[in-house]
Structure formats: structure tokens, C-alpha cells
Design a protein around this motif. Structure first.
Motif, short mmCIF file in Angstrom:
data_model
loop_
_atom_site.label_atom_id
_atom_site.label_comp_id
_atom_site.label_asym_id
_atom_site.label_seq_id
_atom_site.Cartn_x
_atom_site.Cartn_y
_atom_site.Cartn_z
N ALA A 172 3.84 -32.11 -10.63
CA ALA A 172 3.38 -31.34 -9.33
C ALA A 172 4.56 -30.43 -8.97
N ALA A 173 5.73 -31.12 -9.08
CA ALA A 173 6.96 -30.16 -8.79
C ALA A 173 7.08 -29.16 -9.69
N LEU A 174 7.18 -29.51 -11.06
CA LEU A 174 7.11 -28.50 -11.94
C LEU A 174 5.96 -27.21 -12.11
N GLU A 175 5.16 -27.83 -11.84
CA GLU A 175 3.82 -26.75 -11.26
C GLU A 175 4.26 -25.81 -10.08
N ALA A 176 4.72 -26.35 -8.95
CA ALA A 176 4.85 -25.65 -7.67
C ALA A 176 6.06 -24.83 -8.13
N ALA B 4 27.38 -32.74 -19.19
CA ALA B 4 26.69 -31.91 -19.78
C ALA B 4 26.12 -30.71 -18.83
N LYS B 5 26.07 -29.47 -19.30
CA LYS B 5 25.71 -28.27 -18.71
C LYS B 5 24.28 -28.12 -18.37
N SER B 6 23.85 -28.08 -17.20
CA SER B 6 22.56 -28.13 -17.06
C SER B 6 21.86 -26.67 -17.02
N VAL B 7 20.53 -26.43 -17.22
CA VAL B 7 19.86 -25.04 -17.29
C VAL B 7 20.32 -24.28 -16.18
N ASN B 8 20.35 -25.04 -14.84
CA ASN B 8 20.75 -23.97 -13.77
C ASN B 8 22.44 -23.77 -13.78
N GLY B 9 23.23 -24.11 -14.72
CA GLY B 9 24.47 -23.94 -14.88
C GLY B 9 25.38 -24.92 -14.38
N ASP C 180 16.16 -43.44 -12.95
CA ASP C 180 15.43 -43.86 -11.75
C ASP C 180 15.73 -43.19 -10.51
N LYS C 181 16.47 -42.08 -10.36
CA LYS C 181 16.75 -41.29 -9.07
C LYS C 181 16.58 -40.02 -9.45
N VAL C 182 16.33 -39.08 -8.33
CA VAL C 182 16.43 -37.67 -8.71
C VAL C 182 17.88 -37.25 -8.32
N ILE C 183 18.16 -36.51 -9.15
CA ILE C 183 19.53 -35.87 -9.00
C ILE C 183 19.88 -34.77 -8.60
N MET C 184 20.77 -34.51 -7.24
CA MET C 184 20.71 -33.23 -6.99
C MET C 184 21.98 -32.45 -7.28
N PRO C 185 21.61 -31.09 -7.26
CA PRO C 185 22.75 -30.32 -8.00
C PRO C 185 23.85 -30.16 -6.84
N PRO C 186 25.30 -30.09 -7.41
CA PRO C 186 26.40 -30.01 -6.38
C PRO C 186 26.05 -28.77 -5.54
N GLU C 187 26.63 -28.61 -4.36
CA GLU C 187 26.59 -27.30 -3.57
C GLU C 187 27.59 -26.38 -4.20
N GLN D 88 12.67 -21.74 -4.57
CA GLN D 88 14.01 -21.50 -4.95
C GLN D 88 14.79 -22.79 -5.27
N GLN D 89 14.74 -23.76 -4.22
CA GLN D 89 15.39 -25.01 -3.77
C GLN D 89 14.80 -25.92 -4.86
N LEU D 90 13.59 -25.88 -5.01
CA LEU D 90 12.95 -26.60 -5.82
C LEU D 90 13.21 -26.51 -7.22
N THR D 91 13.34 -25.11 -7.77
CA THR D 91 13.61 -24.70 -9.14
C THR D 91 15.25 -25.28 -9.26
N GLU D 92 15.85 -24.89 -8.40
CA GLU D 92 17.38 -25.41 -8.60
C GLU D 92 17.59 -26.70 -9.00
N ILE D 93 16.82 -27.64 -7.91
CA ILE D 93 16.78 -29.20 -8.50
C ILE D 93 16.13 -29.62 -9.92
N LEU D 94 14.74 -28.73 -10.11
CA LEU D 94 14.48 -29.42 -11.07
C LEU D 94 15.33 -28.58 -12.49
N THR D 95 15.64 -27.76 -12.52
CA THR D 95 16.56 -27.17 -13.66
C THR D 95 17.69 -27.84 -13.73
N TYR D 96 18.12 -28.42 -12.72
CA TYR D 96 19.64 -29.36 -12.90
C TYR D 96 19.21 -30.71 -13.88
N HIS D 97 17.89 -31.02 -13.81
CA HIS D 97 17.40 -32.18 -14.63
C HIS D 97 17.22 -31.75 -16.12
#
Length: 161
Positions: free
Chosen positions: A42-46, A113-118, A153-160, A87-96
Motif C-alpha cells: 500500500a505504501a509503495l502504491e501511495a 550500504a548506500k540506499s537509493v535515496n542517497g 522486523d522494523k521499519v528503518i528511518m533515514p537519518p535527518e 515525499q516523506q513516504l518516498t524518502e522512507i521507502l527508498t531508504y529500504h
């Protein structure tokens, strides 16, 4: 003897056909069919990322389960799925997502490892357990036609910043 050889050959062909079939599905379809990634789907779709993760890749996806999303503070997922938070959702998802196909055996020599969001994802290997940031990898090397999924087992959040 000839019949036994023929049966072994047929079994090998069938087995290789099954494993090839399993990897014919892209990352999105593989995750959806697993049944434990409804929130991620659902998040990828949104976020408008479905077509990207159905693309050629290869991609490595650290995929949080529905249980992982449920660990977020109440209302977080619903808030992120709102169009104004795309935008925030995209940043979180591309961090995965990490570009390329990084199998579990490859992770042993990495500490990040470098994520897609950099942004960088920390990787910690201790014995047979692997952590990405503060999430444990619970299932590794789930094959897809355009990459690999590692279940976390957890959603990882990109660093600020």
C-alpha cells in the motif's frame, strides 16, 4: 538402470523449472504473494514506486513486514499514506532499497550500504544474525526476477539531513 536415469533427469528438470518459476516474479509481485507485506504494498502504491520496483533493477529491498509497520507509533502509517506526505513516504521507502543485487553472503563483508535515496544504511553482522540499522533480518535472499528481498522486523528511518 535407464529408467532410473530418466526419472532422475526428469526430477532435475522439474526442480529447476520450479526454482526458475519462483524467480520469474518481480520484487513487488513476490512481496504481495508472500502475504506479509500488505502495508508495504500500500505504501509503495501511495508513493508511486510500484512501477520502479517492477522495473529491470536489480534491486535489494529490505522489506518490513506488516508486523514491522504495526510497531510504528499509532497513526504513523495512516499519516504517511496521505497524498500530502508522499515525499516523506518516498524518502522512507527508498531508504529500504539498495541498488544492485546484494545477497546475504555479500553482506558479511559490508558495514554500510548506500540506499537509493542517497543515505547510508548501517549493516552489522554478528555470527549468523544481520541487522540493518536497528532492524533484524528475519529472512534473507528471497529471490525475485529483478533482485532480492531481505525481510526485516522494523521499519528503518533515514537519518535527518
Amino acid at each position: 538402470m535407464k529408467l532410473k536415469s530418466l526419472l532422475v533427469a526428469a526430477a532435475m528438470m522439474l526442480a529447476s523449472g520450479v526454482s526458475a518459476f519462483a524467480a520469474e516474479k518481480d520484487i513487488v509481485n513476490t512481496a504481495v504473494e508472500a502475504g506479509q507485506f500488505k502495508t508495504l504494498a500500500a505504501a509503495l502504491e501511495a508513493a508511486g514506486l510500484v512501477s520502479t520496483l517492477k522495473g529491470d533493477g536489480p534491486f535489494t529491498v529490505f522489506a518490513p513486514t506488516d508486523e514491522a509497520f504495526a510497531k510504528l507509533p499509532a497513526g504513523t502509517v495512516e499519516n504517511l499514506l496521505k497524498p500530502e506526505n508522499k515525499q516523506q513516504l518516498t524518502e522512507i521507502l527508498t531508504y529500504h532499497v539498495v541498488p544492485g543485487k546484494v545477497m546475504a553472503a555479500d553482506v558479511a563483508g559490508l558495514d554500510e550500504a548506500k540506499s537509493v535515496n542517497g543515505k547510508m544504511i548501517d549493516i552489522e553482522v554478528e555470527g549468523s544474525s544481520v541487522r540493518v540499522n536497528d532492524a533484524a533480518v528475519t529472512d534473507a535472499d528471497v529471490a525475485a526476477s529483478n533482485g532480492v528481498i531481505h525481510v526485516i522486523d522494523k521499519v528503518i528511518m533515514p537519518p535527518e539531513g
